[in-house]
Write a protein that holds these residues in place. Structure first.
Motif, mmCIF file in Angstrom:
data_model
loop_
_atom_site.group_PDB
_atom_site.id
_atom_site.type_symbol
_atom_site.label_atom_id
_atom_site.label_comp_id
_atom_site.label_asym_id
_atom_site.label_seq_id
_atom_site.Cartn_x
_atom_site.Cartn_y
_atom_site.Cartn_z
ATOM 1 N N HIS A 37 0.832 -1.198 0.000
ATOM 2 C CA HIS A 37 0.000 0.000 0.000
ATOM 3 C C HIS A 37 0.866 1.247 0.000
ATOM 4 C CE1 HIS A 37 0.748 -0.647 4.305
ATOM 5 N NE2 HIS A 37 0.569 0.653 4.431
ATOM 6 N N ASP A 38 0.235 2.355 -0.365
ATOM 7 C CA ASP A 38 0.962 3.621 -0.482
ATOM 8 C C ASP A 38 0.700 4.555 0.685
ATOM 9 O OD1 ASP A 38 2.115 3.120 -3.128
ATOM 10 O OD2 ASP A 38 0.034 3.154 -3.790
ATOM 11 N N GLY A 39 -0.331 4.257 1.478
ATOM 12 C CA GLY A 39 -0.646 5.119 2.598
ATOM 13 C C GLY A 39 -1.954 4.732 3.243
ATOM 14 N N TRP A 40 -2.510 5.703 4.013
ATOM 15 C CA TRP A 40 -3.718 5.471 4.803
ATOM 16 C C TRP A 40 -4.637 6.672 4.661
ATOM 17 C CZ3 TRP A 40 1.282 5.084 6.143
ATOM 18 C CH2 TRP A 40 1.767 3.816 6.447
ATOM 19 N N PHE A 41 -5.933 6.404 4.587
ATOM 20 C CA PHE A 41 -6.903 7.487 4.614
ATOM 21 C C PHE A 41 -6.854 8.114 6.006
ATOM 22 C CE2 PHE A 41 -8.675 4.822 1.232
ATOM 23 C CZ PHE A 41 -8.962 5.771 0.265
ATOM 24 N N ARG A 42 -6.841 9.448 6.078
ATOM 25 C CA ARG A 42 -6.700 10.129 7.359
ATOM 26 C C ARG A 42 -8.025 10.598 7.932
ATOM 27 N NH1 ARG A 42 -4.187 7.488 9.234
ATOM 28 N NH2 ARG A 42 -3.251 8.193 10.874
ATOM 29 N N SER A 43 -9.105 10.544 7.168
ATOM 30 C CA SER A 43 -10.394 11.018 7.688
ATOM 31 C C SER A 43 -11.531 10.327 6.949
ATOM 32 C CB SER A 43 -10.507 12.545 7.524
ATOM 33 O OG SER A 43 -10.453 12.881 6.160
ATOM 34 N N GLY A 44 -12.744 10.623 7.373
ATOM 35 C CA GLY A 44 -13.921 10.095 6.707
ATOM 36 C C GLY A 44 -14.194 8.640 7.033
ATOM 37 N N VAL A 93 -4.437 2.062 1.596
ATOM 38 C CA VAL A 93 -4.826 2.256 0.199
ATOM 39 C C VAL A 93 -3.604 2.119 -0.709
ATOM 40 C CG1 VAL A 93 -4.621 4.793 0.365
ATOM 41 C CG2 VAL A 93 -6.051 3.756 -1.432
ATOM 42 N N ASN A 94 -3.791 1.430 -1.808
ATOM 43 C CA ASN A 94 -2.791 1.298 -2.849
ATOM 44 C C ASN A 94 -3.281 2.152 -4.011
ATOM 45 O OD1 ASN A 94 -1.088 0.412 -4.972
ATOM 46 N ND2 ASN A 94 -0.845 -1.579 -3.994
ATOM 47 N N VAL A 95 -2.544 3.205 -4.333
ATOM 48 C CA VAL A 95 -2.937 4.140 -5.386
ATOM 49 C C VAL A 95 -2.304 3.688 -6.699
ATOM 50 C CG1 VAL A 95 -2.859 6.534 -6.177
ATOM 51 C CG2 VAL A 95 -3.096 6.035 -3.725
ATOM 52 N N LYS A 96 -3.122 3.653 -7.735
ATOM 53 C CA LYS A 96 -2.668 3.275 -9.070
ATOM 54 C C LYS A 96 -2.992 4.414 -10.020
ATOM 55 C CE LYS A 96 -1.695 -1.033 -7.964
ATOM 56 N NZ LYS A 96 -0.325 -1.506 -7.982
ATOM 57 N N ALA A 97 -2.052 4.786 -10.871
ATOM 58 C CA ALA A 97 -2.286 5.794 -11.903
ATOM 59 C C ALA A 97 -1.895 5.176 -13.243
ATOM 60 C CB ALA A 97 -1.462 7.047 -11.627
ATOM 61 N N TYR A 98 -2.847 5.111 -14.147
ATOM 62 C CA TYR A 98 -2.645 4.444 -15.428
ATOM 63 C C TYR A 98 -2.968 5.370 -16.593
ATOM 64 C CZ TYR A 98 -2.653 0.058 -12.794
ATOM 65 O OH TYR A 98 -2.357 -0.952 -11.911
ATOM 66 N N THR A 99 -2.270 5.171 -17.711
ATOM 67 C CA THR A 99 -2.642 5.868 -18.937
ATOM 68 C C THR A 99 -3.859 5.205 -19.555
ATOM 69 O OG1 THR A 99 -1.086 4.531 -20.218
ATOM 70 C CG2 THR A 99 -0.319 6.690 -19.465
ATOM 71 N N SER A 100 -4.069 3.930 -19.244
ATOM 72 C CA SER A 100 -5.230 3.208 -19.757
ATOM 73 C C SER A 100 -5.490 1.984 -18.895
ATOM 74 C CB SER A 100 -4.984 2.765 -21.194
ATOM 75 O OG SER A 100 -5.999 1.899 -21.630
ATOM 76 N N PRO A 107 -1.155 -7.431 1.116
ATOM 77 C CA PRO A 107 -2.518 -6.959 1.389
ATOM 78 C C PRO A 107 -2.629 -5.443 1.544
ATOM 79 C CG PRO A 107 -1.570 -7.930 3.354
ATOM 80 C CD PRO A 107 -0.575 -8.151 2.244
ATOM 81 N N CYS A 108 -3.802 -4.944 1.165
ATOM 82 C CA CYS A 108 -4.202 -3.564 1.440
ATOM 83 C C CYS A 108 -5.717 -3.579 1.562
ATOM 84 C CB CYS A 108 -3.738 -2.610 0.347
ATOM 85 S SG CYS A 108 -4.586 -2.781 -1.223
ATOM 86 N N ASP A 109 -6.286 -2.507 2.066
ATOM 87 C CA ASP A 109 -7.734 -2.444 2.237
ATOM 88 C C ASP A 109 -8.450 -1.970 0.970
ATOM 89 O OD1 ASP A 109 -7.800 -3.265 4.994
ATOM 90 O OD2 ASP A 109 -6.987 -1.279 5.501
ATOM 91 N N TYR A 110 -7.838 -1.018 0.254
ATOM 92 C CA TYR A 110 -8.488 -0.419 -0.913
ATOM 93 C C TYR A 110 -7.488 -0.185 -2.035
ATOM 94 C CZ TYR A 110 -12.397 0.318 2.153
ATOM 95 O OH TYR A 110 -13.431 0.091 3.009
ATOM 96 N N ALA A 112 -10.510 -3.950 -1.607
ATOM 97 C CA ALA A 112 -9.575 -4.993 -2.057
ATOM 98 C C ALA A 112 -10.070 -6.396 -1.733
ATOM 99 C CB ALA A 112 -8.193 -4.761 -1.446
ATOM 100 N N ARG A 113 -10.570 -6.604 -0.525
ATOM 101 C CA ARG A 113 -11.035 -7.950 -0.163
ATOM 102 C C ARG A 113 -12.202 -8.403 -1.039
ATOM 103 N NH1 ARG A 113 -9.375 -5.582 4.120
ATOM 104 N NH2 ARG A 113 -8.680 -6.204 6.074
ATOM 105 N N ARG A 114 -13.148 -7.508 -1.247
ATOM 106 C CA ARG A 114 -14.308 -7.831 -2.076
ATOM 107 C C ARG A 114 -13.875 -8.084 -3.529
ATOM 108 N NH1 ARG A 114 -18.453 -3.321 -2.269
ATOM 109 N NH2 ARG A 114 -18.214 -3.555 -0.030
ATOM 110 N N LEU A 115 -12.973 -7.250 -4.040
ATOM 111 C CA LEU A 115 -12.497 -7.415 -5.410
ATOM 112 C C LEU A 115 -11.786 -8.756 -5.583
ATOM 113 C CD1 LEU A 115 -12.229 -6.049 -8.211
ATOM 114 C CD2 LEU A 115 -10.036 -5.131 -7.405
ATOM 115 N N LEU A 116 -10.924 -9.104 -4.628
ATOM 116 C CA LEU A 116 -10.210 -10.380 -4.709
ATOM 117 C C LEU A 116 -11.172 -11.566 -4.611
ATOM 118 C CD1 LEU A 116 -7.036 -9.526 -2.622
ATOM 119 C CD2 LEU A 116 -7.172 -9.905 -5.091
ATOM 120 N N ALA A 117 -12.207 -11.445 -3.783
ATOM 121 C CA ALA A 117 -13.206 -12.514 -3.670
ATOM 122 C C ALA A 117 -13.966 -12.680 -4.990
ATOM 123 C CB ALA A 117 -14.173 -12.226 -2.528
#
Length: 175
Positions: A57-64, A71-78, A89-92, A121-126
């Protein structure tokens, strides 16, 4: 000397200067993934890990509602080529997509954000396991997976967060 080669050298020096400014601003490199992480951190209130190559993972949500979740952040051109799913493992998974590529050949791909997706992430993997999808590098996403997880530009039916006006405005800067 070839004029084109000299012009290319000049353009690369200019690009290096811009990329240095970006790296100074983000505290990371100017590569797409690092810039995407910085934008996500600013827009979604994510505390990035100190180490840019931390496994899983790349970090953690700090609020909300997702506070303290990883959270694992992904940035794609496509996203046409799929999403990279880490064995760690990560949560999102928060995905910033620049839009689909069309045609073939080499050309410039403008840096932009056309879509933001958030997956549990858990739901997606399931779901992948239930469908027999091989998970790893370039894991295929169905159109329905994307539609359900969409946060931006419009919310999907399974959106895990409601974006604020400020968050939408910030993402619009990159549209």
């Amino acid at each position: 000397m070839n004029e084109g080669l000299a012009e290319l050298a000049t353009l690369l020096r200019e690009r290096d200067g811009i990329e240095k400014r970006i790296a100074d601003m983000t505290g990371r490199s100017a590569r797409q993934g690092d810039v995407g992480e910085f934008i996500a951190a600013e827009v979604f209130g994510i505390e990035l890990a100190r180490n840019a190559v931390q496994a899983g993972h790349d970090g953690w949500f700090r609020s909300g509602p997702l506070r303290d979740r990883s959270v694992n952040v992904k940035a794609y051109t496509s996203l046409a080529d799929g999403i990279d799913i880490s064995p760690h493992p990560c949560d999102y998974y928060l995905v910033l997509d620049a839009g689909r590529r069309t045609g073939s050949g080499v050309r410039h791909h403008r840096w932009r954000i056309t879509e933001v997706l958030l997956f549990d992430a858990r739901r997606l993997l399931a779901e992948f396991a239930a469908r027999g999808v091989k998970v790893g590098y370039a894991t295929s996403l169905r159109v329905a997976d994307r539609a359900a997880a969409r946060l931006y530009p419009t919310s999907g039916p399974g959106a895990l967060l409601d974006l604020t006006v400020e968050q939408r405005a910030a993402l619009d800067l990159f549209a």
